[in-house]
Design a protein around this motif. Structure first.
Motif, PDB file in Angstrom:
ATOM      1  N   PHE A  97     -23.279  -4.036   3.786  1.00  0.00           N
ATOM      2  CA  PHE A  97     -22.247  -3.555   4.711  1.00  0.00           C
ATOM      3  C   PHE A  97     -21.210  -4.646   4.976  1.00  0.00           C
ATOM      4  N   ILE A  98     -21.666  -5.866   5.128  1.00  0.00           N
ATOM      5  CA  ILE A  98     -20.744  -6.987   5.380  1.00  0.00           C
ATOM      6  C   ILE A  98     -19.824  -7.190   4.186  1.00  0.00           C
ATOM      7  N   HIS A  99     -20.374  -7.116   2.997  1.00  0.00           N
ATOM      8  CA  HIS A  99     -19.572  -7.264   1.779  1.00  0.00           C
ATOM      9  C   HIS A  99     -18.540  -6.137   1.670  1.00  0.00           C
ATOM     10  N   ILE A 100     -18.957  -4.915   1.944  1.00  0.00           N
ATOM     11  CA  ILE A 100     -18.053  -3.759   1.852  1.00  0.00           C
ATOM     12  C   ILE A 100     -16.907  -3.897   2.846  1.00  0.00           C
ATOM     13  N   ILE A 101     -17.205  -4.262   4.085  1.00  0.00           N
ATOM     14  CA  ILE A 101     -16.123  -4.354   5.083  1.00  0.00           C
ATOM     15  C   ILE A 101     -15.147  -5.462   4.717  1.00  0.00           C
ATOM     16  N   ASN A 102     -15.635  -6.538   4.148  1.00  0.00           N
ATOM     17  CA  ASN A 102     -14.729  -7.597   3.714  1.00  0.00           C
ATOM     18  C   ASN A 102     -13.821  -7.113   2.580  1.00  0.00           C
ATOM     19  N   ASP A 103     -14.348  -6.266   1.712  1.00  0.00           N
ATOM     20  CA  ASP A 103     -13.550  -5.736   0.598  1.00  0.00           C
ATOM     21  C   ASP A 103     -12.476  -4.754   1.059  1.00  0.00           C
ATOM     22  N   ILE A 104     -12.739  -4.023   2.133  1.00  0.00           N
ATOM     23  CA  ILE A 104     -11.770  -3.003   2.574  1.00  0.00           C
ATOM     24  C   ILE A 104     -11.070  -3.368   3.878  1.00  0.00           C
ATOM     25  N   LYS A 105     -11.152  -4.616   4.254  1.00  0.00           N
ATOM     26  CA  LYS A 105     -10.608  -5.076   5.537  1.00  0.00           C
ATOM     27  C   LYS A 105      -9.139  -4.683   5.727  1.00  0.00           C
ATOM     28  N   ASN A 106      -8.326  -4.817   4.704  1.00  0.00           N
ATOM     29  CA  ASN A 106      -6.893  -4.495   4.831  1.00  0.00           C
ATOM     30  C   ASN A 106      -6.663  -3.004   5.052  1.00  0.00           C
ATOM     31  N   VAL A 107      -7.402  -2.178   4.339  1.00  0.00           N
ATOM     32  CA  VAL A 107      -7.294  -0.724   4.521  1.00  0.00           C
ATOM     33  C   VAL A 107      -7.746  -0.346   5.927  1.00  0.00           C
ATOM     34  N   TYR A 108      -8.844  -0.953   6.363  1.00  0.00           N
ATOM     35  CA  TYR A 108      -9.385  -0.670   7.688  1.00  0.00           C
ATOM     36  C   TYR A 108      -8.380  -1.066   8.766  1.00  0.00           C
ATOM     37  N   TYR A 109      -7.754  -2.232   8.605  1.00  0.00           N
ATOM     38  CA  TYR A 109      -6.750  -2.670   9.571  1.00  0.00           C
ATOM     39  C   TYR A 109      -5.589  -1.678   9.626  1.00  0.00           C
ATOM     40  N   PHE A 110      -5.095  -1.252   8.469  1.00  0.00           N
ATOM     41  CA  PHE A 110      -3.980  -0.299   8.431  1.00  0.00           C
ATOM     42  C   PHE A 110      -4.344   0.975   9.181  1.00  0.00           C
ATOM     43  N   TYR A 111      -5.547   1.466   8.955  1.00  0.00           N
ATOM     44  CA  TYR A 111      -6.025   2.670   9.645  1.00  0.00           C
ATOM     45  C   TYR A 111      -6.035   2.448  11.161  1.00  0.00           C
ATOM     46  N   LEU A 112      -6.621   1.342  11.616  1.00  0.00           N
ATOM     47  CA  LEU A 112      -6.696   1.078  13.055  1.00  0.00           C
ATOM     48  C   LEU A 112      -5.309   0.891  13.663  1.00  0.00           C
ATOM     49  N   GLU A 113      -4.443   0.185  12.955  1.00  0.00           N
ATOM     50  CA  GLU A 113      -3.097  -0.032  13.472  1.00  0.00           C
ATOM     51  C   GLU A 113      -2.347   1.290  13.609  1.00  0.00           C
ATOM     52  N   GLU A 114      -2.468   2.144  12.605  1.00  0.00           N
ATOM     53  CA  GLU A 114      -1.809   3.453  12.675  1.00  0.00           C
ATOM     54  C   GLU A 114      -2.381   4.289  13.817  1.00  0.00           C
ATOM     55  N   LEU A 115      -3.677   4.287  13.945  1.00  0.00           N
ATOM     56  CA  LEU A 115      -4.328   5.031  15.020  1.00  0.00           C
ATOM     57  C   LEU A 115      -3.834   4.544  16.378  1.00  0.00           C
ATOM     58  N   ASN A 116      -3.796   3.229  16.567  1.00  0.00           N
ATOM     59  CA  ASN A 116      -3.361   2.670  17.847  1.00  0.00           C
ATOM     60  C   ASN A 116      -1.862   2.852  18.075  1.00  0.00           C
ATOM     61  N   VAL A 166      -6.990  -8.218  26.555  1.00  0.00           N
ATOM     62  CA  VAL A 166      -5.821  -9.053  26.825  1.00  0.00           C
ATOM     63  C   VAL A 166      -4.569  -8.487  26.139  1.00  0.00           C
ATOM     64  N   ASN A 167      -4.754  -7.870  24.977  1.00  0.00           N
ATOM     65  CA  ASN A 167      -3.623  -7.395  24.179  1.00  0.00           C
ATOM     66  C   ASN A 167      -3.424  -5.883  24.232  1.00  0.00           C
ATOM     67  N   LYS A 168      -3.895  -5.249  25.277  1.00  0.00           N
ATOM     68  CA  LYS A 168      -3.813  -3.785  25.342  1.00  0.00           C
ATOM     69  C   LYS A 168      -2.381  -3.249  25.379  1.00  0.00           C
ATOM     70  N   ASN A 169      -1.401  -4.105  25.628  1.00  0.00           N
ATOM     71  CA  ASN A 169       0.001  -3.670  25.640  1.00  0.00           C
ATOM     72  C   ASN A 169       0.750  -4.024  24.359  1.00  0.00           C
ATOM     73  N   ASP A 170       0.042  -4.522  23.355  1.00  0.00           N
ATOM     74  CA  ASP A 170       0.638  -4.881  22.070  1.00  0.00           C
ATOM     75  C   ASP A 170      -0.259  -4.301  20.977  1.00  0.00           C
ATOM     76  N   TYR A 171       0.136  -3.146  20.426  1.00  0.00           N
ATOM     77  CA  TYR A 171      -0.769  -2.446  19.525  1.00  0.00           C
ATOM     78  C   TYR A 171      -1.118  -3.245  18.274  1.00  0.00           C
ATOM     79  N   LYS A 172      -0.242  -4.124  17.806  1.00  0.00           N
ATOM     80  CA  LYS A 172      -0.548  -4.919  16.608  1.00  0.00           C
ATOM     81  C   LYS A 172      -1.636  -5.955  16.906  1.00  0.00           C
ATOM     82  N   LYS A 173      -1.480  -6.695  17.990  1.00  0.00           N
ATOM     83  CA  LYS A 173      -2.503  -7.686  18.367  1.00  0.00           C
ATOM     84  C   LYS A 173      -3.802  -6.985  18.761  1.00  0.00           C
ATOM     85  N   TYR A 174      -3.676  -5.863  19.464  1.00  0.00           N
ATOM     86  CA  TYR A 174      -4.848  -5.083  19.845  1.00  0.00           C
ATOM     87  C   TYR A 174      -5.585  -4.613  18.589  1.00  0.00           C
ATOM     88  N   SER A 175      -4.827  -4.148  17.595  1.00  0.00           N
ATOM     89  CA  SER A 175      -5.438  -3.643  16.361  1.00  0.00           C
ATOM     90  C   SER A 175      -6.179  -4.737  15.612  1.00  0.00           C
TER      91      SER A 175
END
Length: 142
Positions: free
Chosen positions: A75-94, A47-56
């Motif tokens: 793994f669940i604990h680790i991803i929760n700890d690095i969620k912000n870093v992961y989001y930044f990476y995905l947003e930059e990539l997109n 649905v959000n493929k035209n908005d990279y922030k919402k898509y990310s």
């Protein structure tokens, strides 16, 4: 790009290490609730493929849902700890690479493989997507 090539590659190594195992575990362990959470995130990506922030954000939710579907508490604990870093990476990539048909197709393939409990297809789909990302980022970041 706001990520250096080194930072990008560090995240790729993390993803190759953690996500491959999580996808394998998700394909083995996902229940209907897990599959619904992955599908919901995927639908929001579409649905959000035209908005990279919402898509990310939906992209992050997709990956978190896959990791949760692994049913591995570490793994669940680790991803929760690095969620912000992961989001930044995905947003930059997109943002830099754009939201490509290949990316969307890769997520659909991963979802379908997990839904069908097909470990090999899930891992192959993720591997192909990561190879495409590495090739694309090498063209953008000298």
């Amino acid at each position: 790009m706001h990520l250096s090539q080194e930072e990008f590659m560090d995240m790729m190594v993390f993803r190759q290490t953690v996500e491959f195992k999580c996808i394998e575990l998700a394909a083995e362990n996902a229940n209907e609730e897990d599959i619904k959470a992955i599908e919901d995130a995927l639908n929001r990506m579409l649905v959000n493929k035209n908005d990279y922030k919402k898509y990310s954000q939906a992209d992050l939710d997709f990956h978190i849902a896959v990791i949760k579907a692994s049913h591995n508490k570490i793994f669940i604990h680790i991803i929760n700890d690095i969620k912000n870093v992961y989001y930044f990476y995905l947003e930059e990539l997109n943002r830099v690479l754009g939201i490509t048909l290949e990316s969307i197709e890769a997520h659909i393939k991963v979802f379908m493989a997990i839904k069908e409990h097909d470990v090999d297809t899930a891992k192959t789909s993720l591997n192909d997507a990561m190879k495409n990302n590495i090739e694309a980022i090498n063209k953008v970041v000298p």
